[in-house]
Design a protein around this motif. Structure first.
Motif, PDB file in Angstrom:
ATOM      1  N   PRO A   1      25.982  13.688  -5.572  1.00 47.89           N
ATOM      2  CA  PRO A   1      25.867  15.033  -4.984  1.00 47.89           C
ATOM      3  C   PRO A   1      24.806  15.873  -5.705  1.00 47.89           C
ATOM      4  N   SER A   2      23.803  16.317  -4.945  1.00 53.80           N
ATOM      5  CA  SER A   2      22.671  17.020  -5.560  1.00 53.80           C
ATOM      6  C   SER A   2      23.084  18.327  -6.219  1.00 53.80           C
ATOM      7  N   GLY A   3      23.972  19.065  -5.571  1.00 53.07           N
ATOM      8  CA  GLY A   3      24.404  20.350  -6.115  1.00 53.07           C
ATOM      9  C   GLY A   3      24.988  20.210  -7.508  1.00 53.07           C
ATOM     10  N   ILE A   4      25.786  19.157  -7.702  1.00 52.43           N
ATOM     11  CA  ILE A   4      26.417  18.943  -9.010  1.00 52.43           C
ATOM     12  C   ILE A   4      25.350  18.625 -10.056  1.00 52.43           C
ATOM     13  N   LYS A   5      24.377  17.805  -9.657  1.00 47.26           N
ATOM     14  CA  LYS A   5      23.299  17.456 -10.587  1.00 47.26           C
ATOM     15  C   LYS A   5      22.512  18.707 -10.976  1.00 47.26           C
ATOM     16  N   TRP A   6      22.161  19.504  -9.976  1.00 49.79           N
ATOM     17  CA  TRP A   6      21.394  20.730 -10.249  1.00 49.79           C
ATOM     18  C   TRP A   6      22.185  21.644 -11.174  1.00 49.79           C
ATOM     19  N   GLY A   7      23.487  21.759 -10.890  1.00 51.96           N
ATOM     20  CA  GLY A   7      24.345  22.623 -11.698  1.00 51.96           C
ATOM     21  C   GLY A   7      24.393  22.160 -13.144  1.00 51.96           C
ATOM     22  N   THR A   8      24.437  20.838 -13.343  1.00 54.63           N
ATOM     23  CA  THR A   8      24.492  20.298 -14.703  1.00 54.63           C
ATOM     24  C   THR A   8      23.224  20.648 -15.472  1.00 54.63           C
ATOM     25  N   VAL A   9      22.073  20.492 -14.814  1.00 50.51           N
ATOM     26  CA  VAL A   9      20.809  20.809 -15.496  1.00 50.51           C
ATOM     27  C   VAL A   9      20.748  22.303 -15.799  1.00 50.51           C
ATOM     28  N   ALA A  10      21.179  23.122 -14.825  1.00 50.74           N
ATOM     29  CA  ALA A  10      21.128  24.573 -15.029  1.00 50.74           C
ATOM     30  C   ALA A  10      21.998  24.979 -16.209  1.00 50.74           C
ATOM     31  N   LYS A  11      23.158  24.315 -16.346  1.00 51.01           N
ATOM     32  CA  LYS A  11      24.092  24.685 -17.411  1.00 51.01           C
ATOM     33  C   LYS A  11      23.724  24.082 -18.766  1.00 51.01           C
ATOM     34  N   SER A  12      22.969  22.993 -18.781  1.00 47.44           N
ATOM     35  CA  SER A  12      22.629  22.353 -20.053  1.00 47.44           C
ATOM     36  C   SER A  12      21.783  23.291 -20.900  1.00 47.44           C
ATOM     37  N   PRO A  13      22.168  23.486 -22.161  1.00 42.08           N
ATOM     38  CA  PRO A  13      21.402  24.411 -22.991  1.00 42.08           C
ATOM     39  C   PRO A  13      20.033  23.836 -23.339  1.00 42.08           C
ATOM     40  N   GLY A  14      19.048  24.690 -23.421  1.00 37.16           N
ATOM     41  CA  GLY A  14      17.700  24.242 -23.766  1.00 37.16           C
ATOM     42  C   GLY A  14      16.679  25.224 -23.240  1.00 37.16           C
TER      43      GLY A  14
ATOM     44  N   PRO B   1      16.778  18.879 -20.964  1.00 40.02           N
ATOM     45  CA  PRO B   1      17.472  18.693 -19.686  1.00 40.02           C
ATOM     46  C   PRO B   1      16.447  18.510 -18.556  1.00 40.02           C
ATOM     47  N   THR B   2      16.655  17.492 -17.750  1.00 40.25           N
ATOM     48  CA  THR B   2      15.671  17.148 -16.732  1.00 40.25           C
ATOM     49  C   THR B   2      16.358  16.872 -15.398  1.00 40.25           C
ATOM     50  N   LEU B   3      15.872  17.551 -14.363  1.00 34.69           N
ATOM     51  CA  LEU B   3      16.395  17.300 -13.017  1.00 34.69           C
ATOM     52  C   LEU B   3      15.520  16.227 -12.368  1.00 34.69           C
ATOM     53  N   LEU B   4      16.145  15.118 -12.017  1.00 31.77           N
ATOM     54  CA  LEU B   4      15.385  14.022 -11.428  1.00 31.77           C
ATOM     55  C   LEU B   4      15.942  13.719 -10.045  1.00 31.77           C
ATOM     56  N   ASN B   5      15.143  13.940  -9.023  1.00 36.85           N
ATOM     57  CA  ASN B   5      15.546  13.632  -7.655  1.00 36.85           C
ATOM     58  C   ASN B   5      14.463  12.818  -6.974  1.00 36.85           C
ATOM     59  N   ASN B   6      14.860  12.192  -5.898  1.00 32.86           N
ATOM     60  CA  ASN B   6      13.962  11.379  -5.095  1.00 32.86           C
ATOM     61  C   ASN B   6      13.107  12.273  -4.172  1.00 32.86           C
ATOM     62  N   VAL B   7      11.999  11.741  -3.687  1.00 29.10           N
ATOM     63  CA  VAL B   7      11.096  12.464  -2.774  1.00 29.10           C
ATOM     64  C   VAL B   7      11.862  13.059  -1.595  1.00 29.10           C
ATOM     65  N   GLU B   8      12.677  12.208  -0.965  1.00 30.96           N
ATOM     66  CA  GLU B   8      13.365  12.659   0.253  1.00 30.96           C
ATOM     67  C   GLU B   8      14.378  13.769  -0.041  1.00 30.96           C
ATOM     68  N   THR B   9      15.005  13.707  -1.217  1.00 32.60           N
ATOM     69  CA  THR B   9      15.952  14.766  -1.588  1.00 32.60           C
ATOM     70  C   THR B   9      15.216  16.104  -1.652  1.00 32.60           C
ATOM     71  N   PHE B  10      14.079  16.121  -2.344  1.00 39.98           N
ATOM     72  CA  PHE B  10      13.311  17.375  -2.447  1.00 39.98           C
ATOM     73  C   PHE B  10      12.807  17.833  -1.081  1.00 39.98           C
ATOM     74  N   ALA B  11      12.520  16.866  -0.203  1.00 41.93           N
ATOM     75  CA  ALA B  11      11.986  17.222   1.112  1.00 41.93           C
ATOM     76  C   ALA B  11      13.035  17.896   1.997  1.00 41.93           C
ATOM     77  N   ASN B  12      14.309  17.795   1.624  1.00 40.15           N
ATOM     78  CA  ASN B  12      15.375  18.435   2.395  1.00 40.15           C
ATOM     79  C   ASN B  12      15.575  19.906   2.011  1.00 40.15           C
ATOM     80  N   ILE B  13      15.097  20.282   0.819  1.00 39.78           N
ATOM     81  CA  ILE B  13      15.498  21.562   0.223  1.00 39.78           C
ATOM     82  C   ILE B  13      15.055  22.783   1.030  1.00 39.78           C
ATOM     83  N   SER B  14      13.767  22.827   1.421  1.00 38.84           N
ATOM     84  CA  SER B  14      13.311  24.073   2.051  1.00 38.84           C
ATOM     85  C   SER B  14      14.030  24.312   3.375  1.00 38.84           C
ATOM     86  N   ALA B  15      14.372  23.257   4.104  1.00 40.02           N
ATOM     87  CA  ALA B  15      15.103  23.439   5.361  1.00 40.02           C
ATOM     88  C   ALA B  15      16.504  23.990   5.095  1.00 40.02           C
TER      89      ALA B  15
END
Lengths: 240, 548
Positions: free
Chosen positions: B177-190, B321-335
């Motif tokens: 789940p992308s939201g959980i991954k994003w949340g983890t990176v956002a919360k990771s201190p750094g 902390p690094t957010l790593l997603n695939n091309v297609e995942t990022f391509a969904n975001i703006s929509a």
């Protein structure tokens, strides 16, 4: 640092936060087999012999890189783990040319010791008999790729302890090979300080001191001659 | 750059639209059939016919129907759409004379063909429509307005909340789940964080990400920028394999254009948000698609995976902390940002939301890229969109997930395409490779092909993957050469289990999947090749074969 309490094979142990499962187990005198681990160097979790079962985790985890957590329940022995470890060792024996009888490390080899320990009495896989060479261009050391298990201990010793970074890995998969500098003969690798740390870190007979391997002994008969002549001429009579 | 300036560029571009737009696919597939020459010829012919003021000759990305390429789309201002297939460079004159009402014998395609009609395009919405080398085209269809909205109207929490609610899952294959991954990176201190886009697409038969990067690079950049704002990163890396030179050059152009307009760089949309993207080019190792190996490669190290945890979301590039997603995942975001989480979640099934792009290839009539809503039955894709197997053959199996996936037999074609259903059949959604096999296919050979691939691509770090894949390949070879016995098959199955459970990274852990899935559904094909062993015991389903 906070202390963490966990159980290993049902035995309760307490250790400092940040310690690995392997460290804690060894402190508690619980043996976990390892090949790529060597105290004092970074762990890479590559040999997969130290895999353990952690209750609540579906995957098997390498003890050397898994950091302990409060309440962890670890099993270092089970039928499944024993089977996998044995298979891992069999795969290694089949992969390159490990012939103990003619090996410089016979009797002092971690691979051999582990095989005894884990009950490897035969290898069920086809031996691949690859053609690997031996690099004896260095004046003091040699590298026999036939005996290399690619644990990368020499690579880490070279970069982490000596700071020379002469040794590295080229190629991939079964064709991976330990190289010196930019894949040059070891004797021509300028960055090598000839410290010998790689030889000391090697778990098998892949890296060795020259002069110590099977069939390498050269007789120095002139030495006898010298001794006899010296005795006849009473060369070592001490003068009062 | 402010929103009104952005909109002004878009309006100006829209107002300059000509009566007719000739869209030529200049993606790698069509270019290999000389669509670049065709594009030049079309421009020359339009000029020669004196139609420059009425006809726009546009370079576009992939239109999807790659098997019929090169493709030329014709848009008339009044709404009529035409499609030409298998267009050769010499056909330019005929097409232009057709615009003037003349005869034209170039093969016409049907824009309403089920191959197109059954698609729901979110990721590929602009593919084949915008000029990938012209940012104004992207702005004209509302590009970068989602980024503006995210920067000015939303904060980290609300963006991550939206992504979580949308149900978007990682499109690289595993479906985290992308939201959980994003949340983890956002919360990771750094203080320093990174956003990394995985464009190291390597599965045999898969070309979804290449197409997205070649056809709509700004869509991916915009998605990365929104992600960076959400997780607190100011630096991004796009890791693209070296075998995709066109994607790389179009991304370079896109980054340059976005920077020139202040849509990347410092103080984007006059907010305190900075974001730079650099491209990193892979050097030809499949394993670099594995996230920890990819990060090692970006750091300049040998591309080898390391054990997780720590996950990149906590400790990634240079320990940050690094957010790593695939091309297609990022391509969904703006929509998702533009149209909302509920809109996105309205596509798909309960647990698999949105759409998925597949590269439909193999023994099938209609080859190409499709984007379909999650949950669509496999049969609709293969039979209706793909048109079934060619030359009177029947479909035997569909392979999804590449060397990490499995073969789904024809009797399971009614399976909905979602993460869970494919998993239950021993395959995976994967990154989107979908290879159709017909009744002439030997499944043991297929398993051997994938095992050889994994053997060659194993990095060599861990023993089960390095040495285990070699032994598995040898056993498969022995079976196909009719030299193996039941004991060899047992040994193969035992190795599959061991390599799966003890390998370090995803490559090794999933390498046995093609064998295990073909054994599950096509066991008799293996058994038919076995020889009696020394005891003379019979082989086969009703012989000594163990029930699994």
């Amino acid at each position: 640092m906070a202390a963490k309490t966990l159980t290993i094979n049902g035995q309760q142990v307490t250790a400092e936060e940040g310690a690995t499962v392997l460290q804690v187990a060894r402190d508690a005198k619980i043996n976990i087999p390892t090949l790529c681990h060597l105290d004092g160097m970074k762990d890479v979790g590559a040999c997969r012999l130290c895999i353990v079962e952690v209750v609540g985790t579906p995957k098997l985890l390498p003890a050397c890189t898994t950091v302990i957590a409060e309440g962890m329940e670890i099993k270092t022995e089970s039928d499944r783990l024993r089977k996998y470890r044995k298979m891992t060792l069999e795969l290694l024996f089949a992969e390159r040319n490990h012939v103990c009888a003619v090996c410089v490390a016979n009797g002092h080899c971690e691979l051999q010791t582990l095989a005894y320990e884990q009950g490897v009495d035969h290898v069920r896989y086809d031996y691949l008999f690859p053609k690997w060479g031996v690099d004896t261009t260095h004046e003091r050391f040699g590298m026999d790729h036939n005996r290399c298990i690619l644990c990368s201990r020499c690579v880490r010793a070279c970069v982490e302890i000596e700071g020379a970074a002469t040794k590295s890995i080229a190629g991939r998969g079964a064709k991976s090979k330990i190289i010196s500098d930019l894949n040059e003969p070891w004797g021509e690798a300028d960055s090598c300080t000839s410290c010998g740390k790689c030889v000391q870190s090697c778990p098998t007979g892949a890296l060795f001191n020259k002069g110590s391997t099977v069939a390498e002994m050269e007789h120095d008969r002139s030495h006898l001659d010298y001794v006899v002549t010296a005795r006849e001429k009473k060369l070592w009579v001490t003068h009062a | 750059m402010q929103l009104d300036e952005l909109k002004a560029i878009a309006e100006k571009k829209k107002a300059s639209a000509k009566k007719v737009c000739l869209r030529t696919c200049l993606s790698a597939g069509c270019i290999s059939s000389q669509s670049d020459v065709l594009h030049k010829n079309l421009a020359t012919e339009v000029k020669a016919a004196g139609l420059e003021n009425d006809v726009e000759v546009r370079r576009v990305g992939c239109m999807g129907f790659c098997g019929q390429g090169p493709l030329v789309g014709v848009d008339h201002k009044e709404g009529k759409e035409e499609l030409f297939e298998f267009v050769k460079p010499d056909d330019a004159k005929a097409i232009v004379s057709h615009l003037k009402g003349g005869a034209c014998d170039v093969q016409k395609g049907d824009p309403q063909h089920p191959f197109f009609a059954k698609q729901v395009k979110i990721v590929r919405a602009n593919g084949g429509i915008v000029d990938p080398e012209n940012i104004e085209d992207y702005l004209a269809i509302g590009g970068y307005q989602a980024l503006h909205h995210a920067l000015t109207e939303m904060n980290s929490e609300s963006i991550i909340d939206t992504i979580t609610k949308s149900g978007l899952r990682g499109r690289g294959g595993a479906g985290f789940p992308s939201g959980i991954k994003w949340g983890t990176v956002a919360k990771s201190p750094g203080a320093k964080k990174y956003v990394v886009c995985n464009g190291d697409e390597g599965d045999p038969g898969a070309f979804m990400d290449r197409s997205v990067l070649e056809s709509d690079p700004h869509l991916v950049l915009e998605g990365m920028a929104i992600a960076a704002h959400a997780v607190g990163a100011d630096q991004g890396f796009l890791y693209v394999r070296a075998e995709y030179p066109l994607a790389i050059s179009r991304l370079q152009i896109a980054i340059k254009q976005a920077k020139a307009l202040g849509l990347l760089g410092s103080g984007i949309f006059e907010t305190p948000f900075n974001f730079n993207v650099d491209i990193r080019i892979g050097a030809g190792a499949f394993v670099c698609g594995e996230e920890t190996a990819l990060l090692a490669s970006i750091e300049g190290e040998r591309g080898m995976p390391r054990p997780r945890p720590p996950f990149p979301a906590v400790k990634g590039l240079w320990g940050c902390p690094t957010l790593l997603n695939n091309v297609e995942t990022f391509a969904n975001i703006s929509a998702i940002i533009n149209k909302g989480a509920d809109w996105y979640a309205s596509f798909g099934t309960e647990k698999s939301k949105g759409t998925k792009v597949f590269a439909l290839t193999g023994k099938i009539k209609n080859n190409g890229l499709i984007e379909v809503p999650m949950g669509i039955p496999l049969r609709q894709i293969v039979e209706e969109m793909g048109g079934g197997a060619p030359d009177g053959h029947s479909v035997k199996s569909v392979q999804t997930g590449g060397p990490s996936g499995g073969c789904i037999p024809a009797e399971h074609l009614d399976t909905p395409v979602d993460y869970e259903s494919l998993g239950k059949l021993g395959s995976i959604m994967g990154s989107g490779g979908m290879v159709v096999m017909d009744d002439t296919t030997n499944m043991v050979e297929i398993a051997k092909f994938y095992m050889e691939f994994c053997m060659d691509e194993s990095c060599g770090k861990c023993i089960p993957c390095r040495a285990g894949t070699v032994q598995m390949f040898h056993l498969l070879e022995k079976i196909t050469q009719r030299k193996a016995t039941k004991r060899d098959l047992d040994k193969l199955e035992e190795l599959c289990d061991m390599v799966k459970n003890t390998s370090l990274c995803g490559l090794g852990q999933t390498a046995p999947n093609p064998i295990q899935s073909t054994l599950r559904f096509f066991r008799s094909e293996y058994e038919a090749l076995l020889q009696p062993d020394a005891t003379g015991a019979p082989v086969g389903a009703n012989g000594t074969a163990k029930a699994h």
